[in-house]
Design an enzyme around this catalytic site. Structure first.
Site, PDB file in Angstrom:
ATOM      1  N   GLU A  59       0.802  -1.221   0.000  1.00 45.74           N
ATOM      2  CA  GLU A  59       0.000   0.000   0.000  1.00 45.74           C
ATOM      3  C   GLU A  59       0.843   1.283   0.000  1.00 45.74           C
ATOM      4  O   GLU A  59       0.560   2.231  -0.739  1.00 45.74           O
ATOM      5  CB  GLU A  59      -0.903  -0.044   1.239  1.00 45.74           C
ATOM      6  CG  GLU A  59      -1.993   0.971   1.256  1.00 45.74           C
ATOM      7  CD  GLU A  59      -2.615   1.112   2.644  1.00 45.74           C
ATOM      8  OE1 GLU A  59      -2.357   0.256   3.522  1.00 45.74           O
ATOM      9  OE2 GLU A  59      -3.336   2.087   2.846  1.00 45.74           O
ATOM     10  N   HIS A  70       0.558  13.291  -8.374  1.00 49.82           N
ATOM     11  CA  HIS A  70      -0.303  14.374  -7.887  1.00 49.82           C
ATOM     12  C   HIS A  70       0.505  15.617  -7.514  1.00 49.82           C
ATOM     13  O   HIS A  70      -0.021  16.716  -7.546  1.00 49.82           O
ATOM     14  CB  HIS A  70      -1.172  13.875  -6.730  1.00 49.82           C
ATOM     15  CG  HIS A  70      -2.250  12.937  -7.195  1.00 49.82           C
ATOM     16  ND1 HIS A  70      -3.587  13.139  -6.952  1.00 49.82           N
ATOM     17  CD2 HIS A  70      -2.185  11.791  -7.922  1.00 49.82           C
ATOM     18  CE1 HIS A  70      -4.304  12.162  -7.497  1.00 49.82           C
ATOM     19  NE2 HIS A  70      -3.462  11.324  -8.082  1.00 49.82           N
ATOM     20  N   ASP A  91       7.486  19.874  -7.466  1.00 47.91           N
ATOM     21  CA  ASP A  91       8.163  20.846  -6.596  1.00 47.91           C
ATOM     22  C   ASP A  91       7.893  20.620  -5.111  1.00 47.91           C
ATOM     23  O   ASP A  91       8.330  21.408  -4.275  1.00 47.91           O
ATOM     24  CB  ASP A  91       7.717  22.273  -6.975  1.00 47.91           C
ATOM     25  CG  ASP A  91       6.204  22.441  -6.826  1.00 47.91           C
ATOM     26  OD1 ASP A  91       5.501  21.448  -6.505  1.00 47.91           O
ATOM     27  OD2 ASP A  91       5.718  23.577  -7.043  1.00 47.91           O
ATOM     28  N   SER A  93       5.087  20.924  -3.628  1.00 42.78           N
ATOM     29  CA  SER A  93       4.059  21.838  -3.101  1.00 42.78           C
ATOM     30  C   SER A  93       2.911  21.075  -2.447  1.00 42.78           C
ATOM     31  O   SER A  93       2.269  21.592  -1.532  1.00 42.78           O
ATOM     32  CB  SER A  93       3.525  22.752  -4.214  1.00 42.78           C
ATOM     33  OG  SER A  93       2.858  22.002  -5.207  1.00 42.78           O
ATOM     34  N   HIS A 198      -1.001   2.071 -12.914  1.00 41.83           N
ATOM     35  CA  HIS A 198      -2.213   1.437 -12.368  1.00 41.83           C
ATOM     36  C   HIS A 198      -2.122  -0.082 -12.342  1.00 41.83           C
ATOM     37  O   HIS A 198      -3.050  -0.746 -11.888  1.00 41.83           O
ATOM     38  CB  HIS A 198      -3.452   1.909 -13.131  1.00 41.83           C
ATOM     39  CG  HIS A 198      -3.912   3.277 -12.730  1.00 41.83           C
ATOM     40  ND1 HIS A 198      -5.039   3.895 -13.214  1.00 41.83           N
ATOM     41  CD2 HIS A 198      -3.378   4.177 -11.847  1.00 41.83           C
ATOM     42  CE1 HIS A 198      -5.194   5.087 -12.663  1.00 41.83           C
ATOM     43  NE2 HIS A 198      -4.190   5.294 -11.837  1.00 41.83           N
ATOM     44  N   ASP A 216      -6.204  -4.386 -10.881  1.00 40.15           N
ATOM     45  CA  ASP A 216      -5.992  -5.628 -11.612  1.00 40.15           C
ATOM     46  C   ASP A 216      -5.788  -6.748 -10.602  1.00 40.15           C
ATOM     47  O   ASP A 216      -5.806  -6.501  -9.390  1.00 40.15           O
ATOM     48  CB  ASP A 216      -4.832  -5.528 -12.636  1.00 40.15           C
ATOM     49  CG  ASP A 216      -3.449  -5.576 -12.013  1.00 40.15           C
ATOM     50  OD1 ASP A 216      -3.322  -5.604 -10.768  1.00 40.15           O
ATOM     51  OD2 ASP A 216      -2.457  -5.586 -12.777  1.00 40.15           O
ATOM     52  N   THR A 218      -3.216  -8.478  -9.908  1.00 39.10           N
ATOM     53  CA  THR A 218      -1.859  -8.636  -9.356  1.00 39.10           C
ATOM     54  C   THR A 218      -1.267  -7.278  -8.948  1.00 39.10           C
ATOM     55  O   THR A 218      -0.294  -6.817  -9.546  1.00 39.10           O
ATOM     56  CB  THR A 218      -0.937  -9.279 -10.421  1.00 39.10           C
ATOM     57  OG1 THR A 218      -1.048  -8.489 -11.630  1.00 39.10           O
ATOM     58  CG2 THR A 218      -1.311 -10.719 -10.710  1.00 39.10           C
TER      59      THR A 218
HETATM   60  C1  HEM Z   1      -5.937   9.953 -16.264  1.00 37.74           C
HETATM   61  C2  HEM Z   1      -5.160  10.035 -15.232  1.00 37.74           C
HETATM   62  C3  HEM Z   1      -5.437   9.380 -13.910  1.00 37.74           C
HETATM   63  C4  HEM Z   1      -6.612   9.216 -13.239  1.00 37.74           C
HETATM   64  C5  HEM Z   1      -7.994   9.687 -13.638  1.00 37.74           C
HETATM   65  C6  HEM Z   1      -6.302   8.483 -12.034  1.00 37.74           C
HETATM   66  C7  HEM Z   1      -7.214   8.142 -11.063  1.00 37.74           C
HETATM   67  C8  HEM Z   1      -6.943   7.376  -9.939  1.00 37.74           C
HETATM   68  C9  HEM Z   1      -7.891   7.041  -8.916  1.00 37.74           C
HETATM   69  C10 HEM Z   1      -9.341   7.504  -8.878  1.00 37.74           C
HETATM   70  C11 HEM Z   1      -7.268   6.260  -8.011  1.00 37.74           C
HETATM   71  C12 HEM Z   1      -7.870   5.671  -6.746  1.00 37.74           C
HETATM   72  C13 HEM Z   1      -7.609   6.572  -5.571  1.00 37.74           C
HETATM   73  C14 HEM Z   1      -8.376   6.103  -4.343  1.00 37.74           C
HETATM   74  O1  HEM Z   1      -9.614   6.021  -4.416  1.00 37.74           O
HETATM   75  O2  HEM Z   1      -7.756   5.792  -3.314  1.00 37.74           O
HETATM   76  C15 HEM Z   1      -5.917   6.099  -8.456  1.00 37.74           C
HETATM   77  C16 HEM Z   1      -4.970   5.353  -7.804  1.00 37.74           C
HETATM   78  C17 HEM Z   1      -3.651   5.303  -8.186  1.00 37.74           C
HETATM   79  N1  HEM Z   1      -3.065   6.032  -9.198  1.00 37.74           N
HETATM   80 FE1  HEM Z   1      -4.014   7.040 -10.639  1.00 37.74          FE
HETATM   81  N2  HEM Z   1      -4.966   8.210 -12.013  1.00 37.74           N
HETATM   82  C18 HEM Z   1      -4.397   8.747 -13.123  1.00 37.74           C
HETATM   83  C19 HEM Z   1      -3.067   8.737 -13.441  1.00 37.74           C
HETATM   84  C20 HEM Z   1      -2.082   8.230 -12.652  1.00 37.74           C
HETATM   85  C21 HEM Z   1      -0.675   8.400 -12.869  1.00 37.74           C
HETATM   86  C22 HEM Z   1      -0.070   9.181 -14.022  1.00 37.74           C
HETATM   87  C23 HEM Z   1      -0.024   7.746 -11.858  1.00 37.74           C
HETATM   88  C24 HEM Z   1       1.447   7.617 -11.592  1.00 37.74           C
HETATM   89  C25 HEM Z   1       2.396   7.879 -12.406  1.00 37.74           C
HETATM   90  C26 HEM Z   1      -1.023   7.136 -11.045  1.00 37.74           C
HETATM   91  C27 HEM Z   1      -0.775   6.302  -9.984  1.00 37.74           C
HETATM   92  C28 HEM Z   1      -1.738   5.736  -9.190  1.00 37.74           C
HETATM   93  C29 HEM Z   1      -1.455   4.729  -8.184  1.00 37.74           C
HETATM   94  C30 HEM Z   1      -0.110   4.068  -7.928  1.00 37.74           C
HETATM   95  C31 HEM Z   1      -2.666   4.480  -7.542  1.00 37.74           C
HETATM   96  C32 HEM Z   1      -2.913   3.503  -6.396  1.00 37.74           C
HETATM   97  C33 HEM Z   1      -2.840   4.166  -5.057  1.00 37.74           C
HETATM   98  C34 HEM Z   1      -3.070   3.153  -3.947  1.00 37.74           C
HETATM   99  O3  HEM Z   1      -3.135   1.941  -4.201  1.00 37.74           O
HETATM  100  O4  HEM Z   1      -3.144   3.595  -2.799  1.00 37.74           O
HETATM  101  N3  HEM Z   1      -2.250   7.464 -11.529  1.00 37.74           N
HETATM  102  N4  HEM Z   1      -5.741   6.787  -9.639  1.00 37.74           N
END
Ligand code: HEM
Ligand SMILES: *[C@@H]1O[C@H](CO)[C@@H](O)[C@H](O)[C@H]1NC(C)=O
Ligand SMILES: *[C@@H]1O[C@H](CO)[C@@H](O)[C@H](O)[C@H]1NC(C)=O
Length: 361
Positions: A59, A70, A91, A93, A198, A216, A218
Protein backbone atom coordinates in the site's frame (compact mmCIF):
# COMPACT_ATOMS: atom_id res chain seq x y z
CA UNK A 1 42.17 17.29 -44.52
CA UNK A 2 38.64 16.08 -43.86
CA UNK A 3 39.99 12.60 -43.24
CA UNK A 4 42.57 13.89 -40.74
CA UNK A 5 39.95 15.82 -38.82
CA UNK A 6 37.68 12.80 -38.67
CA UNK A 7 40.59 10.64 -37.52
CA UNK A 8 41.49 13.15 -34.80
CA UNK A 9 37.89 13.25 -33.65
CA UNK A 10 37.62 9.48 -33.55
CA UNK A 11 40.80 9.33 -31.45
CA UNK A 12 39.43 11.92 -29.04
CA UNK A 13 36.07 10.22 -28.65
CA UNK A 14 37.72 6.84 -28.14
CA UNK A 15 39.96 8.31 -25.45
CA UNK A 16 36.98 9.88 -23.70
CA UNK A 17 35.09 6.59 -23.74
CA UNK A 18 38.08 4.66 -22.48
CA UNK A 19 38.82 7.05 -19.61
CA UNK A 20 37.42 5.56 -16.39
CA UNK A 21 34.63 7.76 -15.09
CA UNK A 22 35.11 9.11 -11.60
CA UNK A 23 33.65 6.76 -9.02
CA UNK A 24 32.96 7.63 -5.40
CA UNK A 25 32.52 4.95 -2.76
CA UNK A 26 29.85 6.12 -0.31
CA UNK A 27 30.10 3.00 1.87
CA UNK A 28 31.11 -0.59 1.14
CA UNK A 29 29.43 -1.76 -2.05
CA UNK A 30 27.77 1.57 -2.70
CA UNK A 31 29.53 3.37 -5.50
CA UNK A 32 28.22 6.40 -7.38
CA UNK A 33 29.61 8.83 -9.93
CA UNK A 34 28.70 11.96 -7.96
CA UNK A 35 29.49 12.30 -4.25
CA UNK A 36 26.38 14.42 -3.80
CA UNK A 37 24.33 11.23 -4.28
CA UNK A 38 25.80 9.47 -1.22
CA UNK A 39 23.36 11.09 1.18
CA UNK A 40 20.46 9.26 -0.48
CA UNK A 41 21.64 5.81 0.65
CA UNK A 42 20.71 6.27 4.33
CA UNK A 43 17.35 7.65 3.16
CA UNK A 44 16.90 4.57 0.97
CA UNK A 45 17.60 2.28 3.93
CA UNK A 46 15.24 4.20 6.20
CA UNK A 47 12.42 4.09 3.62
CA UNK A 48 12.81 0.40 2.86
CA UNK A 49 12.76 -0.51 6.54
CA UNK A 50 10.31 1.98 7.97
CA UNK A 51 8.03 3.03 5.12
CA UNK A 52 7.89 0.09 2.71
CA UNK A 53 7.70 -2.72 5.30
CA UNK A 54 11.12 -4.15 4.45
CA UNK A 55 10.98 -3.58 0.70
CA UNK A 56 7.39 -4.46 -0.20
CA UNK A 57 5.28 -3.42 -3.19
CA UNK A 58 2.32 -2.81 -0.92
CA UNK A 59 0.00 0.00 0.00
CA UNK A 60 2.71 2.53 0.91
CA UNK A 61 4.50 1.88 -2.37
CA UNK A 62 1.28 2.34 -4.33
CA UNK A 63 0.41 5.54 -2.50
CA UNK A 64 3.94 6.90 -2.88
CA UNK A 65 3.84 6.27 -6.62
CA UNK A 66 0.48 8.00 -6.89
CA UNK A 67 1.88 10.97 -4.97
CA UNK A 68 4.67 11.51 -7.53
CA UNK A 69 1.91 12.20 -10.06
CA UNK A 70 -0.30 14.37 -7.89
CA UNK A 71 2.62 16.61 -6.99
CA UNK A 72 4.12 16.83 -10.48
CA UNK A 73 0.98 17.32 -12.57
CA UNK A 74 0.37 20.69 -10.89
CA UNK A 75 1.87 22.29 -13.96
CA UNK A 76 0.45 24.08 -17.01
CA UNK A 77 2.20 25.11 -20.22
CA UNK A 78 -0.76 27.26 -21.31
CA UNK A 79 -0.79 29.15 -18.02
CA UNK A 80 2.96 29.72 -18.38
CA UNK A 81 2.45 31.11 -21.90
CA UNK A 82 -0.14 33.51 -20.55
CA UNK A 83 2.20 34.58 -17.76
CA UNK A 84 0.01 33.04 -15.06
CA UNK A 85 1.21 30.63 -12.36
CA UNK A 86 -0.18 27.22 -13.24
CA UNK A 87 1.73 25.23 -10.63
CA UNK A 88 5.42 24.47 -10.15
CA UNK A 89 5.32 20.81 -11.25
CA UNK A 90 7.36 18.29 -9.26
CA UNK A 91 8.16 20.85 -6.60
CA UNK A 92 6.88 19.30 -3.37
CA UNK A 93 4.06 21.84 -3.10
CA UNK A 94 1.56 19.09 -2.30
CA UNK A 95 3.51 18.47 0.93
CA UNK A 96 4.47 22.08 1.69
CA UNK A 97 0.89 23.23 1.16
CA UNK A 98 -0.92 20.03 2.05
CA UNK A 99 -3.67 21.96 3.83
CA UNK A 100 -4.53 23.50 0.45
CA UNK A 101 -3.74 20.87 -2.16
CA UNK A 102 -4.97 17.74 -0.40
CA UNK A 103 -8.39 19.36 -0.15
CA UNK A 104 -8.72 19.40 -3.93
CA UNK A 105 -11.30 16.77 -4.92
CA UNK A 106 -8.95 14.83 -7.21
CA UNK A 107 -6.43 14.53 -4.37
CA UNK A 108 -8.87 12.60 -2.19
CA UNK A 109 -6.81 10.24 -0.04
CA UNK A 110 -3.31 11.55 -0.73
CA UNK A 111 -3.25 13.39 2.61
CA UNK A 112 -2.47 10.07 4.30
CA UNK A 113 0.78 9.38 2.46
CA UNK A 114 1.80 13.07 2.56
CA UNK A 115 1.67 13.01 6.35
CA UNK A 116 3.40 9.63 6.55
CA UNK A 117 6.24 10.82 4.27
CA UNK A 118 6.73 14.29 5.72
CA UNK A 119 8.66 13.25 8.87
CA UNK A 120 11.11 11.28 6.70
CA UNK A 121 11.77 14.30 4.49
CA UNK A 122 12.24 16.57 7.53
CA UNK A 123 14.50 14.08 9.33
CA UNK A 124 16.80 13.70 6.33
CA UNK A 125 16.66 17.41 5.43
CA UNK A 126 15.95 17.00 1.77
CA UNK A 127 13.49 19.06 -0.24
CA UNK A 128 9.88 17.88 -0.36
CA UNK A 129 10.02 17.77 -4.18
CA UNK A 130 13.08 15.50 -4.20
CA UNK A 131 11.69 13.34 -1.45
CA UNK A 132 8.36 12.63 -3.14
CA UNK A 133 10.02 11.53 -6.40
CA UNK A 134 12.67 9.51 -4.54
CA UNK A 135 10.10 7.66 -2.45
CA UNK A 136 8.04 6.83 -5.53
CA UNK A 137 11.09 5.49 -7.39
CA UNK A 138 12.32 3.42 -4.43
CA UNK A 139 8.83 2.07 -3.74
CA UNK A 140 8.11 0.88 -7.27
CA UNK A 141 11.56 -0.76 -7.48
CA UNK A 142 10.16 -3.22 -4.93
CA UNK A 143 7.51 -4.50 -7.32
CA UNK A 144 8.16 -7.76 -9.17
CA UNK A 145 9.25 -6.76 -12.68
CA UNK A 146 9.32 -3.12 -11.64
CA UNK A 147 11.01 -0.24 -13.41
CA UNK A 148 14.25 1.33 -12.28
CA UNK A 149 13.20 4.95 -12.44
CA UNK A 150 15.57 7.81 -13.02
CA UNK A 151 16.07 9.91 -9.89
CA UNK A 152 17.29 13.47 -10.25
CA UNK A 153 18.21 15.30 -7.02
CA UNK A 154 18.34 18.99 -6.25
CA UNK A 155 14.82 20.42 -6.52
CA UNK A 156 14.34 23.61 -4.55
CA UNK A 157 12.39 23.33 -1.32
CA UNK A 158 10.65 26.57 -2.08
CA UNK A 159 7.30 26.25 -3.82
CA UNK A 160 3.87 27.81 -4.19
CA UNK A 161 0.55 25.95 -3.94
CA UNK A 162 -0.60 24.48 -7.24
CA UNK A 163 -4.00 25.68 -8.46
CA UNK A 164 -6.97 23.30 -8.32
CA UNK A 165 -8.13 21.18 -11.27
CA UNK A 166 -4.73 20.10 -12.60
CA UNK A 167 -5.20 16.45 -11.55
CA UNK A 168 -7.48 14.35 -13.81
CA UNK A 169 -10.54 12.66 -12.32
CA UNK A 170 -11.70 9.12 -13.15
CA UNK A 171 -15.04 10.58 -14.28
CA UNK A 172 -13.37 12.86 -16.87
CA UNK A 173 -13.93 12.28 -20.58
CA UNK A 174 -11.01 11.18 -22.75
CA UNK A 175 -11.06 14.60 -24.44
CA UNK A 176 -10.70 16.30 -21.08
CA UNK A 177 -7.89 14.00 -19.94
CA UNK A 178 -5.96 14.41 -23.20
CA UNK A 179 -6.39 18.16 -23.00
CA UNK A 180 -5.25 18.47 -19.35
CA UNK A 181 -2.33 16.08 -19.74
CA UNK A 182 -1.43 17.69 -23.07
CA UNK A 183 -1.23 21.01 -21.27
CA UNK A 184 1.43 19.44 -19.03
CA UNK A 185 3.34 18.25 -22.12
CA UNK A 186 2.17 14.64 -22.49
CA UNK A 187 1.02 13.05 -25.76
CA UNK A 188 -1.88 10.57 -25.78
CA UNK A 189 0.60 7.67 -25.90
CA UNK A 190 2.58 9.10 -22.99
CA UNK A 191 -0.61 9.29 -20.92
CA UNK A 192 -1.06 5.56 -21.47
CA UNK A 193 2.60 5.09 -20.54
CA UNK A 194 2.03 6.91 -17.24
CA UNK A 195 -1.06 4.82 -16.56
CA UNK A 196 1.16 1.74 -16.46
CA UNK A 197 1.31 2.80 -12.80
CA UNK A 198 -2.21 1.44 -12.37
CA UNK A 199 -0.78 -2.09 -12.62
CA UNK A 200 0.35 -1.62 -8.99
CA UNK A 201 -2.69 0.19 -7.65
CA UNK A 202 -5.84 0.01 -5.61
CA UNK A 203 -8.60 2.41 -4.62
CA UNK A 204 -9.97 3.55 -1.29
CA UNK A 205 -12.28 6.40 -2.25
CA UNK A 206 -14.06 5.73 -5.55
CA UNK A 207 -16.12 3.13 -3.67
CA UNK A 208 -15.34 3.84 -0.02
CA UNK A 209 -17.25 0.74 1.09
CA UNK A 210 -14.47 -1.51 -0.31
CA UNK A 211 -11.11 0.18 0.45
CA UNK A 212 -8.06 -1.64 -0.90
CA UNK A 213 -9.81 -2.91 -4.05
CA UNK A 214 -7.19 -3.22 -6.82
CA UNK A 215 -7.34 -2.25 -10.50
CA UNK A 216 -5.99 -5.63 -11.61
CA UNK A 217 -5.57 -9.12 -10.20
CA UNK A 218 -1.86 -8.64 -9.36
CA UNK A 219 -1.40 -5.28 -7.59
CA UNK A 220 2.03 -6.22 -6.19
CA UNK A 221 3.41 -7.09 -9.63
CA UNK A 222 4.51 -4.69 -12.32
CA UNK A 223 3.01 -6.93 -14.98
CA UNK A 224 0.74 -6.40 -18.01
CA UNK A 225 -2.39 -7.90 -16.35
CA UNK A 226 -3.87 -4.43 -15.95
CA UNK A 227 -3.83 -3.94 -19.73
CA UNK A 228 -5.72 -7.11 -20.59
CA UNK A 229 -8.12 -6.95 -17.63
CA UNK A 230 -9.21 -3.38 -18.45
CA UNK A 231 -10.13 -4.63 -21.96
CA UNK A 232 -12.36 -7.48 -20.75
CA UNK A 233 -16.07 -6.92 -20.92
CA UNK A 234 -17.33 -5.54 -17.61
CA UNK A 235 -19.81 -7.74 -15.75
CA UNK A 236 -20.10 -6.56 -12.13
CA UNK A 237 -19.54 -3.86 -9.56
CA UNK A 238 -17.26 -5.17 -6.83
CA UNK A 239 -18.87 -3.13 -4.05
CA UNK A 240 -21.89 -0.99 -3.40
CA UNK A 241 -23.15 -0.50 -6.96
CA UNK A 242 -22.04 2.16 -9.37
CA UNK A 243 -20.02 5.13 -8.14
CA UNK A 244 -18.86 8.31 -9.87
CA UNK A 245 -15.86 7.44 -12.08
CA UNK A 246 -16.51 3.69 -11.89
CA UNK A 247 -17.61 1.18 -14.54
CA UNK A 248 -18.33 -2.54 -14.29
CA UNK A 249 -15.24 -4.70 -13.87
CA UNK A 250 -14.74 -8.23 -15.21
CA UNK A 251 -13.63 -9.87 -11.94
CA UNK A 252 -15.06 -10.11 -8.45
CA UNK A 253 -12.87 -8.08 -6.11
CA UNK A 254 -11.47 -5.86 -8.88
CA UNK A 255 -12.56 -2.27 -9.58
CA UNK A 256 -12.49 -0.46 -12.92
CA UNK A 257 -12.02 3.27 -13.31
CA UNK A 258 -14.12 4.83 -16.06
CA UNK A 259 -11.04 6.74 -17.27
CA UNK A 260 -8.98 3.56 -17.64
CA UNK A 261 -11.81 1.79 -19.48
CA UNK A 262 -12.33 4.67 -21.90
CA UNK A 263 -8.63 5.23 -22.61
CA UNK A 264 -8.25 1.49 -23.28
CA UNK A 265 -10.90 1.76 -26.01
CA UNK A 266 -10.35 5.21 -27.52
CA UNK A 267 -8.82 5.21 -31.03
CA UNK A 268 -6.20 7.76 -29.88
CA UNK A 269 -4.87 5.56 -27.09
CA UNK A 270 -6.07 1.98 -27.73
CA UNK A 271 -3.04 0.80 -29.71
CA UNK A 272 -0.54 2.01 -27.10
CA UNK A 273 -2.74 0.31 -24.47
CA UNK A 274 -2.84 -3.00 -26.32
CA UNK A 275 0.90 -2.88 -27.09
CA UNK A 276 1.70 -3.77 -23.46
CA UNK A 277 -0.53 -6.85 -23.19
CA UNK A 278 2.18 -9.19 -24.41
CA UNK A 279 5.27 -7.07 -23.79
CA UNK A 280 6.19 -6.44 -20.15
CA UNK A 281 9.68 -5.31 -21.13
CA UNK A 282 8.28 -2.61 -23.41
CA UNK A 283 5.92 -1.56 -20.62
CA UNK A 284 8.85 -1.05 -18.25
CA UNK A 285 10.83 0.90 -20.83
CA UNK A 286 7.90 3.19 -21.66
CA UNK A 287 7.09 3.78 -18.00
CA UNK A 288 10.71 4.70 -17.23
CA UNK A 289 10.70 7.23 -20.07
CA UNK A 290 7.36 8.78 -19.13
CA UNK A 291 8.28 9.00 -15.45
CA UNK A 292 11.64 10.58 -16.28
CA UNK A 293 9.60 13.39 -17.83
CA UNK A 294 6.91 13.57 -15.12
CA UNK A 295 9.37 13.64 -12.24
CA UNK A 296 11.10 16.82 -13.43
CA UNK A 297 8.11 18.81 -14.65
CA UNK A 298 8.71 22.48 -13.95
CA UNK A 299 12.31 21.86 -12.91
CA UNK A 300 15.54 23.23 -14.36
CA UNK A 301 16.99 19.83 -15.19
CA UNK A 302 20.51 21.17 -15.87
CA UNK A 303 20.66 22.18 -12.20
CA UNK A 304 19.77 18.67 -10.98
CA UNK A 305 22.18 15.80 -10.32
CA UNK A 306 21.46 12.32 -11.65
CA UNK A 307 21.37 10.03 -8.61
CA UNK A 308 19.57 7.14 -10.31
CA UNK A 309 22.34 4.77 -9.21
CA UNK A 310 20.87 4.90 -5.69
CA UNK A 311 17.58 3.35 -6.84
CA UNK A 312 17.64 -0.44 -6.29
CA UNK A 313 17.58 -2.88 -9.20
CA UNK A 314 14.05 -4.38 -9.15
CA UNK A 315 13.33 -8.12 -9.02
CA UNK A 316 12.74 -9.69 -12.45
CA UNK A 317 9.24 -10.20 -13.88
CA UNK A 318 7.77 -13.70 -13.87
CA UNK A 319 6.62 -13.41 -17.48
CA UNK A 320 6.68 -11.00 -20.41
CA UNK A 321 3.08 -11.80 -21.39
CA UNK A 322 -0.29 -11.35 -19.66
CA UNK A 323 -2.73 -14.23 -19.25
CA UNK A 324 -6.50 -14.20 -19.55
CA UNK A 325 -7.89 -14.65 -16.05
CA UNK A 326 -9.31 -18.12 -15.36
CA UNK A 327 -12.84 -18.38 -16.71
CA UNK A 328 -12.27 -15.81 -19.50
CA UNK A 329 -11.57 -16.31 -23.18
CA UNK A 330 -10.51 -14.10 -26.09
CA UNK A 331 -14.24 -13.63 -26.80
CA UNK A 332 -14.43 -11.52 -23.62
CA UNK A 333 -11.76 -9.09 -24.86
CA UNK A 334 -13.07 -5.82 -26.29
CA UNK A 335 -10.07 -5.23 -28.53
CA UNK A 336 -9.96 -1.64 -29.76
CA UNK A 337 -6.74 -1.16 -31.72
CA UNK A 338 -7.71 -1.09 -35.40
CA UNK A 339 -4.13 -1.39 -36.64
CA UNK A 340 -3.04 -4.56 -34.83
CA UNK A 341 -4.89 -7.77 -34.01
CA UNK A 342 -5.19 -8.60 -30.31
CA UNK A 343 -2.47 -11.09 -29.35
CA UNK A 344 -3.40 -14.68 -28.59
CA UNK A 345 -3.08 -15.25 -24.84
CA UNK A 346 -3.16 -18.32 -22.61
CA UNK A 347 -6.01 -18.58 -20.11
CA UNK A 348 -4.96 -19.16 -16.50
CA UNK A 349 -6.12 -22.59 -15.32
CA UNK A 350 -8.57 -23.20 -12.49
CA UNK A 351 -11.87 -21.75 -11.27
CA UNK A 352 -12.86 -18.18 -12.24
CA UNK A 353 -10.34 -15.63 -10.92
CA UNK A 354 -11.44 -13.49 -8.00
CA UNK A 355 -9.27 -10.78 -6.53
CA UNK A 356 -8.54 -10.32 -2.86
CA UNK A 357 -8.97 -6.90 -1.37
CA UNK A 358 -6.17 -5.64 0.90
CA UNK A 359 -7.91 -3.28 3.32
CA UNK A 360 -5.67 -0.36 4.34
CA UNK A 361 -3.75 -0.90 7.57
C1 HEM B 1 -5.94 9.95 -16.26
C2 HEM B 1 -5.16 10.03 -15.23
C3 HEM B 1 -5.44 9.38 -13.91
C4 HEM B 1 -6.61 9.22 -13.24
C5 HEM B 1 -7.99 9.69 -13.64
C6 HEM B 1 -6.30 8.48 -12.03
C7 HEM B 1 -7.21 8.14 -11.06
C8 HEM B 1 -6.94 7.38 -9.94
C9 HEM B 1 -7.89 7.04 -8.92
C10 HEM B 1 -9.34 7.50 -8.88
C11 HEM B 1 -7.27 6.26 -8.01
C12 HEM B 1 -7.87 5.67 -6.75
C13 HEM B 1 -7.61 6.57 -5.57
C14 HEM B 1 -8.38 6.10 -4.34
O1 HEM B 1 -9.61 6.02 -4.42
O2 HEM B 1 -7.76 5.79 -3.31
C15 HEM B 1 -5.92 6.10 -8.46
C16 HEM B 1 -4.97 5.35 -7.80
C17 HEM B 1 -3.65 5.30 -8.19
N1 HEM B 1 -3.07 6.03 -9.20
FE1 HEM B 1 -4.01 7.04 -10.64
N2 HEM B 1 -4.97 8.21 -12.01
C18 HEM B 1 -4.40 8.75 -13.12
C19 HEM B 1 -3.07 8.74 -13.44
C20 HEM B 1 -2.08 8.23 -12.65
C21 HEM B 1 -0.67 8.40 -12.87
C22 HEM B 1 -0.07 9.18 -14.02
C23 HEM B 1 -0.02 7.75 -11.86
C24 HEM B 1 1.45 7.62 -11.59
C25 HEM B 1 2.40 7.88 -12.41
C26 HEM B 1 -1.02 7.14 -11.05
C27 HEM B 1 -0.78 6.30 -9.98
C28 HEM B 1 -1.74 5.74 -9.19
C29 HEM B 1 -1.45 4.73 -8.18
C30 HEM B 1 -0.11 4.07 -7.93
C31 HEM B 1 -2.67 4.48 -7.54
C32 HEM B 1 -2.91 3.50 -6.40
C33 HEM B 1 -2.84 4.17 -5.06
C34 HEM B 1 -3.07 3.15 -3.95
O3 HEM B 1 -3.13 1.94 -4.20
O4 HEM B 1 -3.14 3.60 -2.80
N3 HEM B 1 -2.25 7.46 -11.53
N4 HEM B 1 -5.74 6.79 -9.64
C1 LIG C 1 11.24 22.57 3.39
O1 LIG C 1 10.17 23.45 3.64
C2 LIG C 1 9.39 23.14 4.79
C3 LIG C 1 8.27 24.14 4.87
O2 LIG C 1 7.44 24.04 3.76
C4 LIG C 1 10.26 23.12 6.03
O3 LIG C 1 9.50 22.71 7.14
C5 LIG C 1 11.41 22.16 5.83
O4 LIG C 1 12.27 22.21 6.93
C6 LIG C 1 12.17 22.53 4.57
N1 LIG C 1 13.22 21.54 4.33
C7 LIG C 1 14.43 21.89 3.94
C8 LIG C 1 15.40 20.77 3.68
O5 LIG C 1 14.79 23.03 3.79
C1 LIG D 1 -24.72 2.17 -1.08
O1 LIG D 1 -25.24 2.96 -2.13
C2 LIG D 1 -26.52 3.51 -1.88
C3 LIG D 1 -26.97 4.30 -3.10
O2 LIG D 1 -26.42 3.81 -4.25
C4 LIG D 1 -26.44 4.42 -0.67
O3 LIG D 1 -27.73 4.94 -0.36
C5 LIG D 1 -25.90 3.66 0.53
O4 LIG D 1 -25.68 4.54 1.61
C6 LIG D 1 -24.58 3.00 0.19
N1 LIG D 1 -24.09 2.18 1.27
C7 LIG D 1 -22.92 2.39 1.87
C8 LIG D 1 -22.58 1.43 2.98
O5 LIG D 1 -22.18 3.32 1.57
Amino acid sequence: MAFKVVLALVTLVTAALAAPSKRVTCSPGRVVSNAACCKWFPILDDLQTNLFDGGQCGEETHESLRLTFHDAIGFSLSAERRGIFGGGGADGSIMAFAEIETNFHANNGVDGIVEVQRPFALKHQVSFGDFIQFAGAVGVSNCLGGPRLQFMAGRSNISRPAPDLTVPEPSDSVDKILERMGDAGFSPSEIVDLLISHTVAAQDHVDPTIPGTPFDSTPAEFDPQFFVETLLQGTLFPGNGSNVGELESPLAGEIRLQSDALLARDPRTACEWQSFVSNQALMVKKFEAAMAKLSVLGQKTHELIDCSEVIPVPPLAKSNVAVLPAGKSLADVQAACAATPFPTLQTAPGPATTVARVPPS
